[in-house]
Design a protein around this motif. Structure first.
Motif, mmCIF file in Angstrom:
data_model
loop_
_atom_site.group_PDB
_atom_site.id
_atom_site.type_symbol
_atom_site.label_atom_id
_atom_site.label_comp_id
_atom_site.label_asym_id
_atom_site.label_seq_id
_atom_site.Cartn_x
_atom_site.Cartn_y
_atom_site.Cartn_z
ATOM 1 N N GLU A 1 0.805 -1.001 0.051
ATOM 2 C CA GLU A 1 0.251 0.042 -0.015
ATOM 3 C C GLU A 1 0.673 1.306 -0.060
ATOM 4 O OE1 GLU A 1 -3.247 0.033 2.852
ATOM 5 O OE2 GLU A 1 -2.985 -2.090 3.105
ATOM 6 N N VAL A 2 1.922 1.432 0.851
ATOM 7 C CA VAL A 2 2.887 2.510 1.010
ATOM 8 C C VAL A 2 3.697 2.413 -0.471
ATOM 9 C CG1 VAL A 2 4.735 3.371 2.047
ATOM 10 C CG2 VAL A 2 3.223 2.223 3.243
ATOM 11 N N ALA A 3 4.236 1.580 -0.909
ATOM 12 C CA ALA A 3 4.759 1.493 -2.340
ATOM 13 C C ALA A 3 3.802 2.121 -3.317
ATOM 14 C CB ALA A 3 5.230 0.351 -2.924
ATOM 15 N N ALA A 4 2.544 1.683 -3.401
ATOM 16 C CA ALA A 4 1.575 2.114 -4.465
ATOM 17 C C ALA A 4 1.080 3.658 -4.286
ATOM 18 C CB ALA A 4 0.051 1.457 -4.216
ATOM 19 N N GLU A 5 1.590 4.263 -3.261
ATOM 20 C CA GLU A 5 1.475 5.720 -3.199
ATOM 21 C C GLU A 5 2.718 6.401 -3.412
ATOM 22 O OE1 GLU A 5 -1.377 7.001 -2.794
ATOM 23 O OE2 GLU A 5 -2.389 5.200 -2.822
ATOM 24 N N ARG A 6 3.707 5.960 -3.452
ATOM 25 C CA ARG A 6 5.175 6.466 -3.274
ATOM 26 C C ARG A 6 5.527 6.819 -4.651
ATOM 27 N NH1 ARG A 6 8.827 9.800 -1.254
ATOM 28 N NH2 ARG A 6 10.893 8.850 -0.883
ATOM 29 N N ALA A 7 5.975 8.004 -4.868
ATOM 30 C CA ALA A 7 6.621 8.389 -6.354
ATOM 31 C C ALA A 7 7.724 7.423 -6.539
ATOM 32 C CB ALA A 7 7.043 9.853 -6.355
ATOM 33 N N PRO A 8 8.050 7.085 -7.723
ATOM 34 C CA PRO A 8 7.096 7.350 -9.085
ATOM 35 C C PRO A 8 6.088 6.028 -9.422
ATOM 36 C CG PRO A 8 9.372 6.227 -9.534
ATOM 37 C CD PRO A 8 9.210 6.262 -7.969
ATOM 38 N N VAL A 9 5.820 5.440 -8.125
ATOM 39 C CA VAL A 9 5.097 4.296 -8.795
ATOM 40 C C VAL A 9 3.750 4.624 -9.191
ATOM 41 C CG1 VAL A 9 4.062 2.309 -7.441
ATOM 42 C CG2 VAL A 9 6.186 2.842 -6.946
ATOM 43 N N PRO A 10 2.845 5.852 -8.683
ATOM 44 C CA PRO A 10 1.610 6.001 -9.426
ATOM 45 C C PRO A 10 1.796 6.385 -10.977
ATOM 46 C CG PRO A 10 1.690 7.000 -7.089
ATOM 47 C CD PRO A 10 3.203 6.429 -7.721
ATOM 48 N N GLU A 11 2.866 7.059 -11.133
ATOM 49 C CA GLU A 11 3.039 7.515 -12.683
ATOM 50 C C GLU A 11 3.551 6.210 -13.586
ATOM 51 O OE1 GLU A 11 6.535 10.211 -14.991
ATOM 52 O OE2 GLU A 11 6.276 10.209 -12.842
ATOM 53 N N LEU A 12 4.166 5.212 -13.013
ATOM 54 C CA LEU A 12 4.490 4.199 -13.720
ATOM 55 C C LEU A 12 3.096 3.264 -13.883
ATOM 56 C CD1 LEU A 12 8.171 3.510 -11.746
ATOM 57 C CD2 LEU A 12 7.894 3.865 -14.113
ATOM 58 N N ALA A 13 2.404 3.106 -12.701
ATOM 59 C CA ALA A 13 1.093 2.168 -12.895
ATOM 60 C C ALA A 13 0.229 2.971 -14.055
ATOM 61 C CB ALA A 13 0.512 2.293 -11.424
ATOM 62 N N GLU A 14 0.252 4.267 -13.989
ATOM 63 C CA GLU A 14 -0.578 4.893 -14.842
ATOM 64 C C GLU A 14 -0.257 4.584 -16.323
ATOM 65 O OE1 GLU A 14 -1.737 9.493 -16.215
ATOM 66 O OE2 GLU A 14 -1.620 9.030 -14.309
ATOM 67 N N ARG A 15 1.206 4.617 -16.611
ATOM 68 C CA ARG A 15 1.602 4.383 -18.068
ATOM 69 C C ARG A 15 1.350 2.960 -18.434
ATOM 70 N NH1 ARG A 15 2.197 4.008 -22.406
ATOM 71 N NH2 ARG A 15 4.081 4.134 -23.689
ATOM 72 N N PHE A 16 1.476 2.006 -17.324
ATOM 73 C CA PHE A 16 1.330 0.354 -17.897
ATOM 74 C C PHE A 16 -0.032 0.601 -18.221
ATOM 75 C CE2 PHE A 16 5.494 -0.024 -15.123
ATOM 76 C CZ PHE A 16 6.101 0.029 -16.327
ATOM 77 N N GLU A 17 -0.917 1.081 -17.600
ATOM 78 C CA GLU A 17 -2.555 1.084 -17.406
ATOM 79 C C GLU A 17 -2.918 1.537 -18.943
ATOM 80 O OE1 GLU A 17 -6.411 -0.029 -15.934
ATOM 81 O OE2 GLU A 17 -4.636 0.213 -14.753
ATOM 82 N N GLU A 18 -2.348 2.654 -19.379
ATOM 83 C CA GLU A 18 -2.578 3.180 -20.633
ATOM 84 C C GLU A 18 -1.935 2.198 -21.749
ATOM 85 O OE1 GLU A 18 -0.148 6.843 -20.535
ATOM 86 O OE2 GLU A 18 -1.891 7.814 -19.332
ATOM 87 N N ALA A 19 -0.976 1.601 -21.610
ATOM 88 C CA ALA A 19 -0.488 0.781 -22.477
ATOM 89 C C ALA A 19 -1.454 -0.606 -22.627
ATOM 90 C CB ALA A 19 1.151 0.488 -22.179
ATOM 91 N N GLY A 20 -1.932 -0.949 -21.532
ATOM 92 C CA GLY A 20 -2.760 -2.105 -21.780
ATOM 93 C C GLY A 20 -1.838 -3.443 -21.102
ATOM 94 N N VAL A 21 -0.728 -3.167 -20.038
ATOM 95 C CA VAL A 21 0.192 -4.139 -19.717
ATOM 96 C C VAL A 21 -0.307 -4.548 -18.344
ATOM 97 C CG1 VAL A 21 2.508 -4.462 -19.177
ATOM 98 C CG2 VAL A 21 2.039 -3.343 -21.340
ATOM 99 N N GLU A 22 -0.487 -5.617 -18.170
ATOM 100 C CA GLU A 22 -0.801 -6.329 -16.900
ATOM 101 C C GLU A 22 0.227 -5.934 -15.883
ATOM 102 O OE1 GLU A 22 -1.690 -10.222 -14.534
ATOM 103 O OE2 GLU A 22 -1.267 -10.613 -16.560
ATOM 104 N N TYR A 23 0.066 -5.248 -14.551
ATOM 105 C CA TYR A 23 0.934 -5.107 -13.545
ATOM 106 C C TYR A 23 0.473 -5.202 -12.101
ATOM 107 C CZ TYR A 23 -1.632 -0.531 -12.534
ATOM 108 O OH TYR A 23 -2.502 0.158 -12.215
ATOM 109 N N GLU A 24 1.461 -5.207 -11.544
ATOM 110 C CA GLU A 24 0.987 -5.269 -9.964
ATOM 111 C C GLU A 24 1.932 -4.518 -9.091
ATOM 112 O OE1 GLU A 24 1.628 -8.839 -7.485
ATOM 113 O OE2 GLU A 24 2.271 -9.834 -9.475
ATOM 114 N N ILE A 25 1.780 -4.247 -7.912
ATOM 115 C CA ILE A 25 2.477 -3.218 -7.121
ATOM 116 C C ILE A 25 3.083 -4.072 -5.903
ATOM 117 C CG2 ILE A 25 2.858 -1.137 -5.937
ATOM 118 C CD1 ILE A 25 1.022 0.210 -7.891
ATOM 119 N N LYS A 26 4.509 -4.065 -5.754
ATOM 120 C CA LYS A 26 4.968 -4.735 -4.609
ATOM 121 C C LYS A 26 5.960 -3.653 -3.605
ATOM 122 C CE LYS A 26 3.570 -9.039 -5.092
ATOM 123 N NZ LYS A 26 2.486 -9.526 -4.132
#
Length: 154
Positions: free
Chosen positions: A67-92
């Protein structure tokens, strides 16, 4: 060797190179349909600071590092980029000695490839300060793509 899972290991200094890291990972993962794991390991001090900065109400010990990682820069920016590209991702997220935790994370998620970023440092800086990226590369259970800032040393 098939590449099914790519671990992108990031830290707070990677905010400046997040777009380039995302593109590097997408060049690997997208054509292969690989899943991306965005991993962020925290030292205990950094974890407590980030926990407080992000306004988590629960005690530090009760908050999941994911949960902390999901909120810490640059993770949200990266997640958004992978989401836009349609690539499956998860955050650890992980808490402890950073290089060891990143290597453990790669093993835990079954990473077939890792991508890590770093900056150019003089040999004296490396000798005195060590290098988290270097430790990760030396201990990694899979091939590592190292993305280095191309700024000229001063």
């Amino acid at each position: 060797m098939a590449i099914d899972t790519v671990l992108l290991a990031v830290g707070p200094m990677d905010s400046v190179r997040a777009p380039e890291l995302a593109e590097t990972v997408l060049e690997i993962a997208d054509p292969l349909g690989a899943k991306v794991v965005i991993g962020h390991a925290f030292t205990e001090d950094e974890y407590e600071d980030v926990h407080d900065d992000l306004g988590f109400d629960a005690r530090v010990d009760d908050v999941d590092p994911d949960e902390v990682a999901a909120e810490r820069a640059p993770v949200p920016e990266l997640a958004e980029r992978f989401e836009e590209a349609g690539v499956e991702y998860e955050i650890k997220g992980a808490l402890g000695e950073v290089s060891t935790k990143v290597v453990d994370m790669a093993i835990d998620v079954g990473a077939d490839r890792m991508v890590v970023g770093g900056r150019r440092r003089s040999p004296a800086e490396k000798a005195v300060l060590g290098s988290v990226s270097q430790e990760i590369i030396l201990q990694a259970p899979c091939p590592v793509t190292y993305f280095r800032d191309l700024d000229v040393m001063e």
